[in-house]
Design a protein around this motif. Structure first.
Motif, PDB file in Angstrom:
ATOM      1  N   PRO A  70       0.839  -1.202   0.000  1.00 40.65           N
ATOM      2  CA  PRO A  70       0.000   0.000   0.000  1.00 40.65           C
ATOM      3  C   PRO A  70       0.879   1.261   0.000  1.00 40.65           C
ATOM      4  O   PRO A  70       1.771   1.405   0.827  1.00 40.65           O
ATOM      5  CB  PRO A  70      -0.793  -0.090   1.302  1.00 40.65           C
ATOM      6  N   VAL A  71       0.634   2.145  -0.964  1.00 39.48           N
ATOM      7  CA  VAL A  71       1.446   3.351  -1.083  1.00 39.48           C
ATOM      8  C   VAL A  71       0.632   4.624  -0.857  1.00 39.48           C
ATOM      9  O   VAL A  71       1.090   5.708  -1.196  1.00 39.48           O
ATOM     10  CB  VAL A  71       2.161   3.403  -2.451  1.00 39.48           C
ATOM     11  N   GLY A  72      -0.577   4.487  -0.302  1.00 41.12           N
ATOM     12  CA  GLY A  72      -1.341   5.671   0.075  1.00 41.12           C
ATOM     13  C   GLY A  72      -2.580   5.957  -0.736  1.00 41.12           C
ATOM     14  O   GLY A  72      -3.294   6.908  -0.433  1.00 41.12           O
ATOM     15  N   PHE A  73      -2.877   5.171  -1.774  1.00 43.32           N
ATOM     16  CA  PHE A  73      -4.104   5.400  -2.534  1.00 43.32           C
ATOM     17  C   PHE A  73      -5.289   4.936  -1.713  1.00 43.32           C
ATOM     18  O   PHE A  73      -5.185   4.026  -0.895  1.00 43.32           O
ATOM     19  CB  PHE A  73      -4.069   4.635  -3.869  1.00 43.32           C
ATOM     20  N   SER A  74      -6.450   5.560  -1.918  1.00 44.38           N
ATOM     21  CA  SER A  74      -7.663   5.171  -1.200  1.00 44.38           C
ATOM     22  C   SER A  74      -8.836   5.148  -2.180  1.00 44.38           C
ATOM     23  O   SER A  74      -8.720   5.589  -3.323  1.00 44.38           O
ATOM     24  CB  SER A  74      -7.934   6.153  -0.049  1.00 44.38           C
ATOM     25  N   GLY A  75      -9.962   4.648  -1.721  1.00 44.02           N
ATOM     26  CA  GLY A  75     -11.181   4.650  -2.527  1.00 44.02           C
ATOM     27  C   GLY A  75     -11.045   3.839  -3.804  1.00 44.02           C
ATOM     28  O   GLY A  75     -10.494   2.740  -3.812  1.00 44.02           O
ATOM     29  N   SER A  76     -11.553   4.408  -4.912  1.00 38.05           N
ATOM     30  CA  SER A  76     -11.552   3.685  -6.190  1.00 38.05           C
ATOM     31  C   SER A  76     -10.134   3.459  -6.706  1.00 38.05           C
ATOM     32  O   SER A  76      -9.869   2.448  -7.355  1.00 38.05           O
ATOM     33  CB  SER A  76     -12.380   4.441  -7.226  1.00 38.05           C
ATOM     34  N   GLU A 102      -7.523   2.865  -4.865  1.00 34.41           N
ATOM     35  CA  GLU A 102      -6.999   1.724  -4.113  1.00 34.41           C
ATOM     36  C   GLU A 102      -7.576   0.417  -4.659  1.00 34.41           C
ATOM     37  O   GLU A 102      -6.861  -0.570  -4.822  1.00 34.41           O
ATOM     38  CB  GLU A 102      -7.342   1.870  -2.634  1.00 34.41           C
ATOM     39  N   ARG A 103      -8.870   0.412  -4.981  1.00 30.07           N
ATOM     40  CA  ARG A 103      -9.488  -0.787  -5.551  1.00 30.07           C
ATOM     41  C   ARG A 103      -8.890  -1.098  -6.922  1.00 30.07           C
ATOM     42  O   ARG A 103      -8.640  -2.246  -7.256  1.00 30.07           O
ATOM     43  CB  ARG A 103     -11.000  -0.619  -5.647  1.00 30.07           C
ATOM     44  N   MET A 104      -8.653  -0.041  -7.739  1.00 29.36           N
ATOM     45  CA  MET A 104      -8.093  -0.246  -9.066  1.00 29.36           C
ATOM     46  C   MET A 104      -6.688  -0.840  -8.973  1.00 29.36           C
ATOM     47  O   MET A 104      -6.366  -1.825  -9.635  1.00 29.36           O
ATOM     48  CB  MET A 104      -8.040   1.074  -9.843  1.00 29.36           C
ATOM     49  N   PHE A 105      -5.839  -0.258  -8.139  1.00 31.30           N
ATOM     50  CA  PHE A 105      -4.483  -0.775  -8.011  1.00 31.30           C
ATOM     51  C   PHE A 105      -4.468  -2.103  -7.266  1.00 31.30           C
ATOM     52  O   PHE A 105      -3.621  -2.944  -7.517  1.00 31.30           O
ATOM     53  CB  PHE A 105      -3.571   0.244  -7.331  1.00 31.30           C
ATOM     54  N   GLY A 106      -5.422  -2.294  -6.362  1.00 31.21           N
ATOM     55  CA  GLY A 106      -5.512  -3.560  -5.639  1.00 31.21           C
ATOM     56  C   GLY A 106      -5.881  -4.704  -6.556  1.00 31.21           C
ATOM     57  O   GLY A 106      -5.420  -5.828  -6.381  1.00 31.21           O
ATOM     58  N   ARG A 107      -6.721  -4.429  -7.585  1.00 31.53           N
ATOM     59  CA  ARG A 107      -7.129  -5.462  -8.531  1.00 31.53           C
ATOM     60  C   ARG A 107      -6.019  -5.802  -9.520  1.00 31.53           C
ATOM     61  O   ARG A 107      -5.859  -6.941  -9.910  1.00 31.53           O
ATOM     62  CB  ARG A 107      -8.359  -4.994  -9.318  1.00 31.53           C
ATOM     63  N   ARG A 127      -2.973  18.019 -10.683  1.00 31.88           N
ATOM     64  CA  ARG A 127      -4.395  17.647 -10.595  1.00 31.88           C
ATOM     65  C   ARG A 127      -4.574  16.320  -9.876  1.00 31.88           C
ATOM     66  O   ARG A 127      -5.447  16.172  -9.025  1.00 31.88           O
ATOM     67  CB  ARG A 127      -5.018  17.573 -11.985  1.00 31.88           C
ATOM     68  N   ASN A 128      -3.742  15.344 -10.230  1.00 29.10           N
ATOM     69  CA  ASN A 128      -3.877  14.024  -9.608  1.00 29.10           C
ATOM     70  C   ASN A 128      -3.576  14.059  -8.119  1.00 29.10           C
ATOM     71  O   ASN A 128      -4.230  13.377  -7.338  1.00 29.10           O
ATOM     72  CB  ASN A 128      -2.971  13.006 -10.301  1.00 29.10           C
ATOM     73  N   MET A 129      -2.588  14.834  -7.727  1.00 30.79           N
ATOM     74  CA  MET A 129      -2.249  14.886  -6.301  1.00 30.79           C
ATOM     75  C   MET A 129      -3.300  15.634  -5.485  1.00 30.79           C
ATOM     76  O   MET A 129      -3.355  15.484  -4.277  1.00 30.79           O
ATOM     77  CB  MET A 129      -0.859  15.505  -6.110  1.00 30.79           C
ATOM     78  N   SER A 130      -4.128  16.435  -6.145  1.00 33.42           N
ATOM     79  CA  SER A 130      -5.203  17.108  -5.412  1.00 33.42           C
ATOM     80  C   SER A 130      -6.429  16.219  -5.285  1.00 33.42           C
ATOM     81  O   SER A 130      -7.364  16.557  -4.549  1.00 33.42           O
ATOM     82  CB  SER A 130      -5.569  18.433  -6.100  1.00 33.42           C
ATOM     83  N   ASP A 131      -6.458  15.082  -5.958  1.00 34.29           N
ATOM     84  CA  ASP A 131      -7.554  14.122  -5.844  1.00 34.29           C
ATOM     85  C   ASP A 131      -7.561  13.573  -4.416  1.00 34.29           C
ATOM     86  O   ASP A 131      -6.523  13.168  -3.893  1.00 34.29           O
ATOM     87  CB  ASP A 131      -7.334  12.989  -6.854  1.00 34.29           C
ATOM     88  N   PRO A 132      -8.726  13.544  -3.769  1.00 30.97           N
ATOM     89  CA  PRO A 132      -8.769  13.050  -2.389  1.00 30.97           C
ATOM     90  C   PRO A 132      -8.344  11.585  -2.241  1.00 30.97           C
ATOM     91  O   PRO A 132      -7.992  11.158  -1.153  1.00 30.97           O
ATOM     92  CB  PRO A 132     -10.226  13.223  -1.968  1.00 30.97           C
ATOM     93  N   GLU A 133      -8.362  10.821  -3.339  1.00 27.66           N
ATOM     94  CA  GLU A 133      -7.977   9.412  -3.266  1.00 27.66           C
ATOM     95  C   GLU A 133      -6.488   9.186  -3.529  1.00 27.66           C
ATOM     96  O   GLU A 133      -6.002   8.068  -3.428  1.00 27.66           O
ATOM     97  CB  GLU A 133      -8.817   8.594  -4.250  1.00 27.66           C
ATOM     98  N   SER A 134      -5.775  10.243  -3.897  1.00 27.73           N
ATOM     99  CA  SER A 134      -4.330  10.139  -4.119  1.00 27.73           C
ATOM    100  C   SER A 134      -3.605  10.111  -2.783  1.00 27.73           C
ATOM    101  O   SER A 134      -4.152  10.519  -1.760  1.00 27.73           O
ATOM    102  CB  SER A 134      -3.839  11.337  -4.937  1.00 27.73           C
ATOM    103  N   PRO A 135      -2.370   9.643  -2.781  1.00 26.83           N
ATOM    104  CA  PRO A 135      -1.604   9.637  -1.530  1.00 26.83           C
ATOM    105  C   PRO A 135      -1.459  11.053  -0.947  1.00 26.83           C
ATOM    106  O   PRO A 135      -1.185  12.013  -1.672  1.00 26.83           O
ATOM    107  CB  PRO A 135      -0.246   9.085  -1.941  1.00 26.83           C
ATOM    108  N   HIS A 136      -1.661  11.163   0.344  1.00 27.99           N
ATOM    109  CA  HIS A 136      -1.495  12.429   1.059  1.00 27.99           C
ATOM    110  C   HIS A 136      -0.634  12.191   2.289  1.00 27.99           C
ATOM    111  O   HIS A 136      -0.333  11.057   2.633  1.00 27.99           O
ATOM    112  CB  HIS A 136      -2.863  12.999   1.461  1.00 27.99           C
ATOM    113  N   GLY A 137      -0.249  13.245   2.926  1.00 28.70           N
ATOM    114  CA  GLY A 137       0.587  13.131   4.110  1.00 28.70           C
ATOM    115  C   GLY A 137       1.941  12.538   3.770  1.00 28.70           C
ATOM    116  O   GLY A 137       2.551  12.875   2.751  1.00 28.70           O
ATOM    117  N   LEU A 138       2.413  11.613   4.607  1.00 24.49           N
ATOM    118  CA  LEU A 138       3.725  10.997   4.411  1.00 24.49           C
ATOM    119  C   LEU A 138       3.785  10.232   3.082  1.00 24.49           C
ATOM    120  O   LEU A 138       4.784  10.316   2.360  1.00 24.49           O
ATOM    121  CB  LEU A 138       4.069  10.070   5.576  1.00 24.49           C
ATOM    122  N   ALA A 139       2.715   9.504   2.753  1.00 22.68           N
ATOM    123  CA  ALA A 139       2.703   8.732   1.501  1.00 22.68           C
ATOM    124  C   ALA A 139       2.803   9.667   0.291  1.00 22.68           C
ATOM    125  O   ALA A 139       3.515   9.374  -0.675  1.00 22.68           O
ATOM    126  CB  ALA A 139       1.441   7.877   1.414  1.00 22.68           C
ATOM    127  N   GLY A 140       2.118  10.792   0.325  1.00 25.30           N
ATOM    128  CA  GLY A 140       2.193  11.766  -0.763  1.00 25.30           C
ATOM    129  C   GLY A 140       3.575  12.392  -0.852  1.00 25.30           C
ATOM    130  O   GLY A 140       4.097  12.622  -1.954  1.00 25.30           O
TER     131      GLY A 140
END
Length: 184
Positions: free
Chosen positions: A51-57, A59-64, A141-154
Motif C-alpha cells: 500500500p502506497v497511500g491510494f484510497s477509494g476507487s 486503491e481498488r483499481m491498483f488492488g485489482r 491535478r492528480n495529487m489534489s484528488d482526495p484518493e491520491s496519496p497524502h501526508g507521508l505517503a504523498g
C-alpha cells in the motif's frame, strides 16, 4: 591500408577517439542515470502490492491489478526507464563510441558522433518536455484528488518522482559536452 595518426583501430572500425570527458561531465552523466532510480523503486513497490497511500476507487483499481498485469507493466516501465537512464553514461564511456562486441551484426562498430548527439539531444528534449509538462499539469491535478496519496505517503511519492525533473537537463548538459569533445 595505413592508419592515419590519431586514429586507433577497434574491432571492425577505425575510431577517432573522442577526447576524455571532464570529471564534472562524468558526474553529471551519473547523476542523469540516477534520477530515474527513485521513481522506479516506488513503482516496483506499488507493483508488489505494498500500500502506497491510494484510497477509494484508486486503491481498488491498483488492488485489482497489482500484483498481476499491473505488476508486469510497472516492472517493464521501470526497466525501460532504467535502461534509458543508463544510456546517459554512454556519452562519457568508451562503449558509447564503439558498440560492444556481443551485439549481433553491430558489435565493434563505431557510433557516429552525430548519431549519439542527435539521439541524446532528442531524448533530453523529450524527457524534459514530458516530465515538466506532467509535473505542472496532470501531476498537480492528480495529487489534489482526495484518493491520491497524502501526508507521508504523498511526500514519499513526490520525493521519488521529483528527481525526474533533472533527467532531461542533466542529459542535455552531457550531450553538449559530448558534442564539444567529438568535434573534429
Amino acid at each position: 591500408m595505413a592508419i592515419e595518426e590519431g586514429v586507433r583501430p577497434v574491432g571492425r572500425a577505425a575510431v577517432r577517439p573522442v577526447r576524455e570527458p571532464a570529471r564534472w561531465a562524468v558526474w553529471t552523466a551519473r547523476a542523469a542515470a540516477l534520477t530515474v532510480v527513485p521513481s522506479g523503486v516506488w513503482r516496483v513497490v506499488l507493483g508488489l502490492g505494498v500500500p502506497v497511500g491510494f484510497s477509494g476507487s484508486l486503491e481498488r483499481m491498483f488492488g485489482r491489478s497489482m500484483p498481476g498485469w499491473g505488476t508486469v507493466y510497472v516492472f517493464c516501465l521501470s526497466g525501460l526507464a532504467e535502461l534509458l537512464g543508463f544510456l546517459s553514461l554512454g556519452l562519457v564511456r568508451p562503449w558509447g563510441q564503439v558498440l560492444v562486441r556481443w551485439l549481433p551484426w553491430l558489435g565493434g562498430r563505431r557510433v557516429p558522433p552525430w548519431v549519439a548527439v542527435t539521439v541524446a539531444g532528442l531524448g533530453a528534449t523529450a524527457v524534459t518536455v514530458v516530465v515538466w509538462w506532467a509535473s505542472l499539469g496532470p501531476w498537480a491535478r492528480n495529487m489534489s484528488d482526495p484518493e491520491s496519496p497524502h501526508g507521508l505517503a504523498g511526500f514519499v511519492m513526490t520525493a521519488c518522482y521529483a528527481p525526474l525533473l533533472g533527467w532531461g537537463p542533466l542529459l542535455a548538459v552531457v550531450t553538449v559536452d559530448y558534442y564539444r569533445r567529438s568535434r573534429r
